[in-house]
Design a protein around this motif. Structure first.
Motif, PDB file in Angstrom:
ATOM      1  N   MET A   1      -0.530   1.119  -1.511  1.00  0.00           N
ATOM      2  CA  MET A   1      -1.611   0.217  -1.111  1.00  0.00           C
ATOM      3  C   MET A   1      -2.624   1.222  -0.747  1.00  0.00           C
ATOM      4  SD  MET A   1      -1.790  -2.546   2.120  1.00  0.00           S
ATOM      5  CE  MET A   1      -0.730  -3.542   1.161  1.00  0.00           C
ATOM      6  N   LYS A   2      -4.203   0.777  -1.337  1.00  0.00           N
ATOM      7  CA  LYS A   2      -5.211   1.887  -0.731  1.00  0.00           C
ATOM      8  C   LYS A   2      -5.667   1.781   0.752  1.00  0.00           C
ATOM      9  CE  LYS A   2      -7.116   1.476  -5.341  1.00  0.00           C
ATOM     10  NZ  LYS A   2      -8.082   1.271  -6.259  1.00  0.00           N
ATOM     11  N   ASP A   4      -8.169   1.335   2.452  1.00  0.00           N
ATOM     12  CA  ASP A   4      -9.195   0.355   2.757  1.00  0.00           C
ATOM     13  C   ASP A   4      -8.366  -1.101   2.759  1.00  0.00           C
ATOM     14  OD1 ASP A   4     -11.576  -0.815   3.498  1.00  0.00           O
ATOM     15  OD2 ASP A   4     -11.676  -1.825   1.698  1.00  0.00           O
ATOM     16  N   LEU A   5      -7.337  -1.390   1.813  1.00  0.00           N
ATOM     17  CA  LEU A   5      -6.515  -2.421   1.910  1.00  0.00           C
ATOM     18  C   LEU A   5      -5.691  -2.267   3.165  1.00  0.00           C
ATOM     19  CD1 LEU A   5      -5.558  -2.935  -1.896  1.00  0.00           C
ATOM     20  CD2 LEU A   5      -7.226  -4.182  -0.615  1.00  0.00           C
ATOM     21  N   ARG A   6      -4.850  -1.164   3.531  1.00  0.00           N
ATOM     22  CA  ARG A   6      -4.129  -1.185   4.554  1.00  0.00           C
ATOM     23  C   ARG A   6      -4.902  -1.375   5.734  1.00  0.00           C
ATOM     24  NH1 ARG A   6      -1.291   2.844   1.756  1.00  0.00           N
ATOM     25  NH2 ARG A   6      -2.900   4.585   2.037  1.00  0.00           N
ATOM     26  N   HIS A   7      -6.043  -0.727   5.960  1.00  0.00           N
ATOM     27  CA  HIS A   7      -6.827  -1.238   6.946  1.00  0.00           C
ATOM     28  C   HIS A   7      -7.367  -2.469   7.405  1.00  0.00           C
ATOM     29  CE1 HIS A   7     -10.297  -0.637  10.022  1.00  0.00           C
ATOM     30  NE2 HIS A   7     -10.838  -1.444   8.956  1.00  0.00           N
ATOM     31  N   LYS A   8      -7.521  -3.466   6.314  1.00  0.00           N
ATOM     32  CA  LYS A   8      -7.825  -4.816   6.281  1.00  0.00           C
ATOM     33  C   LYS A   8      -6.511  -5.485   6.645  1.00  0.00           C
ATOM     34  CE  LYS A   8     -11.789  -4.990   3.037  1.00  0.00           C
ATOM     35  NZ  LYS A   8     -12.162  -5.409   1.869  1.00  0.00           N
ATOM     36  N   ALA A   9      -5.285  -5.179   6.003  1.00  0.00           N
ATOM     37  CA  ALA A   9      -4.032  -5.736   6.318  1.00  0.00           C
ATOM     38  C   ALA A   9      -3.629  -5.659   7.866  1.00  0.00           C
ATOM     39  CB  ALA A   9      -3.002  -5.069   5.401  1.00  0.00           C
ATOM     40  N   ARG A  12      -5.680  -7.908   9.808  1.00  0.00           N
ATOM     41  CA  ARG A  12      -5.296  -9.290   9.724  1.00  0.00           C
ATOM     42  C   ARG A  12      -4.144  -9.779  10.504  1.00  0.00           C
ATOM     43  NH1 ARG A  12      -6.434  -8.919   4.217  1.00  0.00           N
ATOM     44  NH2 ARG A  12      -4.581  -8.302   3.708  1.00  0.00           N
TER      45      ARG A  12
END
Length: 153
Positions: A1-2, A4-9, A12
């Motif tokens: 997982m990139k 930025d995606l980890r940050h968003k996850a 959330r």
């Protein structure tokens, strides 16, 4: 997982878990949730055993295992269903997930930059503390990746 995606996850999950805080509201009663709910419903151990399809002795063992924290999730789920309840299971971070990652990165950056500063002082090339926050931010941004934060205890 990139990253930025980890940050968003993380954000959330932090939002979803926030209503569960403070967690002390969910501390189990001394004899456990099963016993507390069963007693509140006015259900005897024998009646509960019939609903579960087990012996009354098994109910006693089940309730004791919950109270001691050794119950299996599947057993807890079955007990909840027999009591017309829903088992809710969650891991609620003590800090926000984002805060945990940020704190861990800062600790590692301070440790690593401290080693560099010590070496530079030995070589009479010491740097002042005035730009420490900027160096920490740059180190985290340029040298640390999320996956690197958990290599060491």
């Amino acid at each position: 997982m990139k990253p930025d995606l980890r940050h968003k996850a993380r954000n959330r999950l932090d939002e979803r878990l926030l209503p569960l805080k403070p967690t002390d509201r969910f501390k189990a009663p001394p004899k456990g949730w099963i016993r507390a709910v069963r007693d509140a419903l006015g259900m005897t151990g024998v009646q509960f055993a019939k609903r579960l399809g087990v012996s009354p002795q098994s109910v006693d063992a089940l309730e004791k295992s919950e109270a001691t924290g050794s119950i299996k999730l599947e057993s807890l789920r079955r007990a909840a269903e027999a009591l017309d309840c829903t088992l809710v299971y969650a891991l609620v971070p003590n800090n926000s997930l984002e805060g945990t990652v940020r704190d861990r990165a800062r600790r590692i950056a301070l440790r690593d930059l401290g080693r560099v500063a010590h070496t530079m002082k030995l070589e009479a090339q010491g740097t002042g503390d005035a730009d420490l926050e900027a160096r920490i931010g740059a180190y985290i941004r340029d040298a640390l990746k999320d996956r690197d934060l958990w290599d060491q205890p």
